[in-house]
Scaffold this active site. Structure first.
Site, mmCIF file in Angstrom:
data_model
loop_
_atom_site.group_PDB
_atom_site.id
_atom_site.type_symbol
_atom_site.label_atom_id
_atom_site.label_comp_id
_atom_site.label_asym_id
_atom_site.label_seq_id
_atom_site.Cartn_x
_atom_site.Cartn_y
_atom_site.Cartn_z
ATOM 1 N N HIS A 184 -6.050 -3.694 0.318
ATOM 2 C CA HIS A 184 -6.123 -2.579 -0.836
ATOM 3 C C HIS A 184 -6.868 -3.112 -2.101
ATOM 4 O O HIS A 184 -6.261 -2.581 -3.086
ATOM 5 C CB HIS A 184 -4.915 -1.980 -0.799
ATOM 6 C CG HIS A 184 -4.661 -0.907 0.251
ATOM 7 N ND1 HIS A 184 -5.083 0.280 0.207
ATOM 8 C CD2 HIS A 184 -3.908 -1.316 1.482
ATOM 9 C CE1 HIS A 184 -4.594 0.815 1.607
ATOM 10 N NE2 HIS A 184 -4.218 -0.291 2.186
ATOM 11 N N SER A 202 0.624 -1.325 0.100
ATOM 12 C CA SER A 202 -0.057 0.135 -0.091
ATOM 13 C C SER A 202 0.713 1.256 0.151
ATOM 14 O O SER A 202 0.282 2.249 -0.228
ATOM 15 C CB SER A 202 -0.956 -0.065 1.267
ATOM 16 O OG SER A 202 -0.245 -0.009 2.506
ATOM 17 N N LYS A 210 -12.184 -0.050 3.822
ATOM 18 C CA LYS A 210 -11.735 0.586 2.703
ATOM 19 C C LYS A 210 -12.772 0.755 1.588
ATOM 20 O O LYS A 210 -13.637 1.384 1.813
ATOM 21 C CB LYS A 210 -10.334 -0.279 2.159
ATOM 22 C CG LYS A 210 -9.049 0.000 3.368
ATOM 23 C CD LYS A 210 -7.903 -0.368 2.836
ATOM 24 C CE LYS A 210 -6.916 -0.186 3.918
ATOM 25 N NZ LYS A 210 -6.994 -0.821 5.364
#
Length: 394
Positions: free
Chosen positions: A212, A184, A241
């Site tokens: 991610h 990330s 996320k």
């Protein structure tokens, strides 16, 4: 003794600030979104993990509110005592189906999922081979496990194979390769096709933290294995996320693995269940993702437009295909100064520096999301151009 202890802590904080490494938090007074209000100032937000723009989506907010009256505010218990509702299992099964796994298990966060994964599954006779740039939660989870530990250079498949050979020579019973799906800080993707090939060659299993990637990578949004068209045994991920941006983590994998984790994963056994509102919104987020081709197209269209704009301005970028697009600056103080000046220009970003990234590799990590408009991106590019010239970066 107490005075000496506090004096030591104060000296440490002073040193952190003197090195330009002190982290400060700004107070947001609006919902998370493409533009947010910070200290009474409206700014374009380029540093949230809100990849699909779902953090303030009306459907998720409605789902959360609608769940509270029939299901309550919180569970006030852990899962195995009296903290499991029907919607907890519904979400776990929905996640498993979405990720093409037998089952999944929910945690308070993916940090807890990674922290609770390794110790119940592997013992002193086993080995874990972990990428050197893995997330802190994987590192901490591995530390709690009694398995032998090996670390390979980031995404270096020759080094991984060398350690696989070593683990076999050392007599490891079971070998687990552990990697982030997306690193990330850099926006780089793990080389899952080669990792899968090596795992099969040396009879190892593969664990991927896909925080991610879940929701937007791959043709179905099911993450990096979906993107590469490969299978891995164990996936960990988050609801915090792309899947709504709230809280909650999970592990998905073979049924016996999930069943054993329910019996022995300590963060699962000793942490409160996720609140019903979060679970209901998670179910709605998966529904939107499954119908989310347009959202994913908007996200990657924004990423391409943003990367091209920064390159034309002359910024030093790390290459990649992910919506994380780091602007490399080198020094921590420069990263912080640039972030401050960009905020003054109406763009909210954060400087990343040691210990989050290695010394000398400070950066501003920009992140695209599907909610950003081209007008917002153009205004942000103009601000980057102005501040970059003022600071001699471009």
């Amino acid at each position: 003794m107490a005075d000496a202890f506090l004096s030591h802590i104060t000296d440490t904080l002073t040193q952190i600030e003197a090195e330009g490494l002190y982290k400060r938090e700004r107070m947001i007074t609006s919902p998370q979104g493409g533009e947010i209000t910070v200290g009474g100032k409206q700014v374009i937000n380029l540093c949230a993990n809100n990849y699909l723009g779902l953090a303030d989506h009306p459907a998720l907010i409605d789902a959360a509110k609608d769940a509270m009256e029939p299901k309550g505010f919180g569970m006030a218990s852990v899962r195995f005592i009296c903290g499991t509702q029907d919607i907890h299992r519904e979400l776990e099964q929905k996640l498993a189906k979405f990720l093409n796994k037998d089952d999944s298990i929910l945690f308070a966060a993916c940090f807890d999922a990674n922290g609770g994964l390794f110790e119940p599954l592997l013992g002193p006779e086993d080995a874990i081979i972990s990428d050197s740039l893995n997330h802190a939660s994987i590192i901490d989870g591995v530390r709690l496990c009694k398995a032998k530990r090996y670390r390979y250079l980031n995404n270096d498949m020759n080094d991984l194979e060398a350690w696989l050979k070593q683990a076999r020579e050392d007599g490891a019973r079971h070998i687990m390769i552990a990697t982030d799906g997306v690193f990330s800080m850099d926006g780089y993707l793990a080389n899952l096709p080669k990792i899968r090939e090596l795992a099969d060659k040396y009879d190892a299993i593969v664990m991927v933290d896909d925080c991610h990637a879940t929701g937007f990578m791959g043709p179905h949004g099911a993450g990096t294995p979906d993107h590469f068209g490969v299978d891995v045994e164990i996936l960990t991920g988050t609801l915090g996320k792309a899947l709504g941006g709230a809280i909650g983590g999970y592990i998905a994998g073979p049924q016996p693995v999930i069943d054993l984790l329910r019996q022995r994963a300590r963060p699962y056994l000793f942490s409160n269940s996720l609140p019903p509102s979060i679970v209901a919104a998670g179910l709605e987020a998966i529904r939107l993702v499954e119908e989310g081709d347009m959202l994913r197209a908007q996200l990657f269209g924004n990423a391409k437009y943003w990367r091209t704009g920064l390159e034309e301005l002359g910024f030093d970028l790390l290459p990649g295909e992910h919506p994380i697009i780091p602007v490399m600056l080198g020094e921590a103080t420069l990263a912080q100064e640039m972030a401050t000046k960009l905020f003054d220009e109406g763009v909210y970003v954060s400087g990343f520096f040691f210990p989050v990234v290695p010394r000398g590799q400070a950066r501003i990590r920009t992140q695209m999301n599907a909610a950003l408009t081209r007008d917002e991106l153009d205004r942000a590019l103009a601000a980057f151009g102005k501040v970059g010239k003022e600071l001699g970066v471009i």
